[in-house]
Design an enzyme around this catalytic site. Structure first.
Site, mmCIF file in Angstrom:
data_model
loop_
_atom_site.group_PDB
_atom_site.id
_atom_site.type_symbol
_atom_site.label_atom_id
_atom_site.label_comp_id
_atom_site.label_asym_id
_atom_site.label_seq_id
_atom_site.Cartn_x
_atom_site.Cartn_y
_atom_site.Cartn_z
ATOM 1 C CB CYS A 208 3.458 -1.377 17.375
ATOM 2 S SG CYS A 208 5.205 -1.144 17.164
ATOM 3 C CB CYS B 93 5.112 -4.874 10.461
ATOM 4 S SG CYS B 93 6.218 -4.080 11.470
ATOM 5 C CB CYS C 90 2.784 7.592 3.160
ATOM 6 S SG CYS C 90 2.779 6.208 4.646
ATOM 7 C CB SER D 235 9.086 6.403 9.859
ATOM 8 O OG SER D 235 8.288 6.484 11.290
ATOM 9 C CB CYS E 210 0.534 -0.436 14.208
ATOM 10 S SG CYS E 210 0.922 -0.289 12.664
ATOM 11 C CB CYS F 210 -0.419 6.626 10.878
ATOM 12 S SG CYS F 210 0.208 8.204 10.182
ATOM 13 C CG HIS G 160 4.565 5.638 19.739
ATOM 14 N ND1 HIS G 160 4.194 6.886 19.084
ATOM 15 C CD2 HIS G 160 4.945 4.698 19.013
ATOM 16 C CE1 HIS G 160 4.328 6.483 17.712
ATOM 17 N NE2 HIS G 160 4.778 5.204 17.690
ATOM 18 C CD GLU H 155 -2.988 -1.261 2.337
ATOM 19 O OE1 GLU H 155 -4.007 -0.600 2.182
ATOM 20 O OE2 GLU H 155 -2.405 -1.593 3.423
HETATM 21 N N1 SAH Z 1 7.796 1.033 11.493
HETATM 22 C C1 SAH Z 1 7.908 2.244 11.276
HETATM 23 C C2 SAH Z 1 7.073 3.123 10.045
HETATM 24 C C3 SAH Z 1 5.626 2.797 9.944
HETATM 25 S S1 SAH Z 1 4.496 3.328 11.005
HETATM 26 C C4 SAH Z 1 7.665 3.260 12.341
HETATM 27 O O1 SAH Z 1 7.354 2.428 13.510
HETATM 28 O O2 SAH Z 1 8.028 4.308 12.566
HETATM 29 C C5 SAH Z 1 4.587 4.866 10.902
HETATM 30 C C6 SAH Z 1 3.902 5.693 12.008
HETATM 31 O O3 SAH Z 1 2.491 5.587 12.054
HETATM 32 C C7 SAH Z 1 4.661 5.332 13.119
HETATM 33 O O4 SAH Z 1 4.928 6.417 14.111
HETATM 34 C C8 SAH Z 1 3.667 4.526 13.918
HETATM 35 O O5 SAH Z 1 4.017 4.397 15.449
HETATM 36 C C9 SAH Z 1 2.512 5.231 13.464
HETATM 37 N N2 SAH Z 1 1.053 4.584 14.017
HETATM 38 C C10 SAH Z 1 1.106 3.217 13.957
HETATM 39 N N3 SAH Z 1 -0.263 2.895 14.151
HETATM 40 C C11 SAH Z 1 -0.929 4.002 14.144
HETATM 41 C C12 SAH Z 1 -2.165 4.322 14.745
HETATM 42 N N4 SAH Z 1 -3.224 3.504 14.758
HETATM 43 N N5 SAH Z 1 -2.650 5.776 14.738
HETATM 44 C C13 SAH Z 1 -1.672 6.619 14.513
HETATM 45 N N6 SAH Z 1 -0.343 6.346 14.321
HETATM 46 C C14 SAH Z 1 0.089 5.099 14.132
#
Ligand code: SAH
Length: 345
Positions: free
Chosen positions: A109, A105, A98, A190, A112, A332, A215, A85
């Site tokens: 987390c 992944c 993006c 990122s 996410c 995100c 975070h 995507e």
């Molecule tokens: N793996 C990398 C890049 C992909 S995520 C990273 O962790 O940075 C890109 C950003 O989106 C990261 O800051 C991640 O923490 C954030 N993100 C993930 N899930 C999210 C959500 N449900 N709402 C808002 N931001 C989110």
């Protein structure tokens, strides 16, 4: 396929044609990209036909738009069924893409969507670059009103952890810089805080931007949200970010997804402030975008504002980011939601 082929090996695609065809093809792929081989008007028809169904390393499964056309999401499907995507966002002075670096992944987390569905595989460098060139080809044919007609900025904030796919991501950045002609400074990687990858990226010859997804400002909370923190704890992530800043002279940014009642207290802001000040980092706050499997909810706006005010009072540069494309699951952490529904296997 062209995009799976190193740009230096394009000669293998032109068959019996004279060698200058390879340089013409290079221009079509990297300088003035088009959506179909039929549009490569300087190439002979036979060559165009032979490239027709191998121009892209994926097919376009869905294309959705939001924000009155200023946000566009593509769900690409690779030959092996993997979903890739990418989200394009037009602003008045820049057009940001993006991109994804992995299918799925492994980092899990909690908040996410990508992590909630697990890891499938790394994307190839060609599959990463093709997202950029597909968007560029699309933009040349379909300008977003009021925005640059090419991708001016890249963020590795789609699916996957770029620094867990280091060599392919590195090669994709090299092609963006050396072949597409993008400035390293307009590319941002990122990361959740993969310390060895942060160190390697610091040693690359490019002024690529680095965003660190923090975070949480203490190890206990951070490990509960980002399991990888047990391997690379906060102090090590901070040290690697500091080294990045020292080596590049480029400030890193800190990403902070605001989860209601979890990491949005003024106390967390007070713990974050010294880290951000030591790094001279800019903090980006973003309200969590809801995902199907997460119990977390976005922090209410006044809570986000109080968090930002505390950081500001302590001297930290902070911005509250607005989310784009929420209704098409392009925001995100929402990528992969529909893809998973479409392809549960
Ligand atoms: N793996 C990398 C890049 C992909 S995520 C990273 O962790 O940075 C890109 C950003 O989106 C990261 O800051 C991640 O923490 C954030 N993100 C993930 N899930 C999210 C959500 N449900 N709402 C808002 N931001 C989110």
């Amino acid at each position: 396929m062209p995009y799976l082929t190193d740009p230096r090996e394009l000669g293998s695609l032109i068959g019996e044609e004279p060698s200058y065809r390879a340089s013409q093809l290079h221009d079509w792929l990297y300088k003035t990209p088009v959506l179909t081989a039929a549009e490569m008007t300087s190439l002979p028809p036979g060559l165009r036909a032979s490239l027709a169904d191998r121009l892209w390393p994926f097919t376009v499964e869905t294309e959705q738009s939001a924000d009155a056309g200023a946000t566009r999401k593509w769900l690409f499907r690779a030959d092996d069924g993997m979903a890739i995507e990418a989200v394009l966002m037009g602003y008045h002075n820049r057009t940001t893409l993006c991109i994804s670096s992995q299918a799925g992944c492994a980092l899990a987390c909690t908040f996410c969507a990508t992590g909630q569905f697990g890891f499938d595989r790394h994307l190839e460098a060609g599959e990463i670059v093709a997202q950029v060139q597909y968007a560029n080809a699309w933009l040349r044919a379909n300008p977003i009103e009021g925005s640059p007609q090419r991708v001016t900025n890249i963020v590795f904030m789609g699916m996957g952890e770029p620094l867990a796919n280091y060599d392919r991501v590195r090669e994709s950045i090299r092609r963006m810089i050396d072949h597409i002609g993008m400035g390293a400074r307009s590319i941002t990687v990122s990361t959740v805080g993969i310390v060895p990858g942060m160190r390697r990226l610091a040693d690359e010859p490019w002024q690529v931007g680095l965003a660190v997804s923090l975070h949480a400002a203490d190890d206990e909370l951070r490990s509960s949200l980002l399991p990888i923190n047990k391997r690379y704890p906060l102090a090590e992530v901070e040290a690697a970010a500091a080294r990045y800043f020292e080596t590049k002279g480029r400030r890193v940014s800190i990403e902070w997804t605001m989860l209601a009642g979890v990491n949005d207290s003024v106390d967390q802001a007070a713990k974050l402030a010294p880290i951000a000040l030591r790094l001279k980092a800019h903090v980006n706050l973003i309200a969590m975008n809801p995902t199907p499997l997460s119990v977390d909810q976005p922090s209410p706006r006044p809570v986000i504002e109080a968090f930002a005010a505390k950081l500001d009072e302590l001297g930290v540069n902070v911005t509250i980011r607005n989310t784009r494309g929420q209704e098409i699951d392009a925001a995100c952490g929402q990528l992969r939601v529909r893809a998973a529904t479409a392809n549960p296997g």
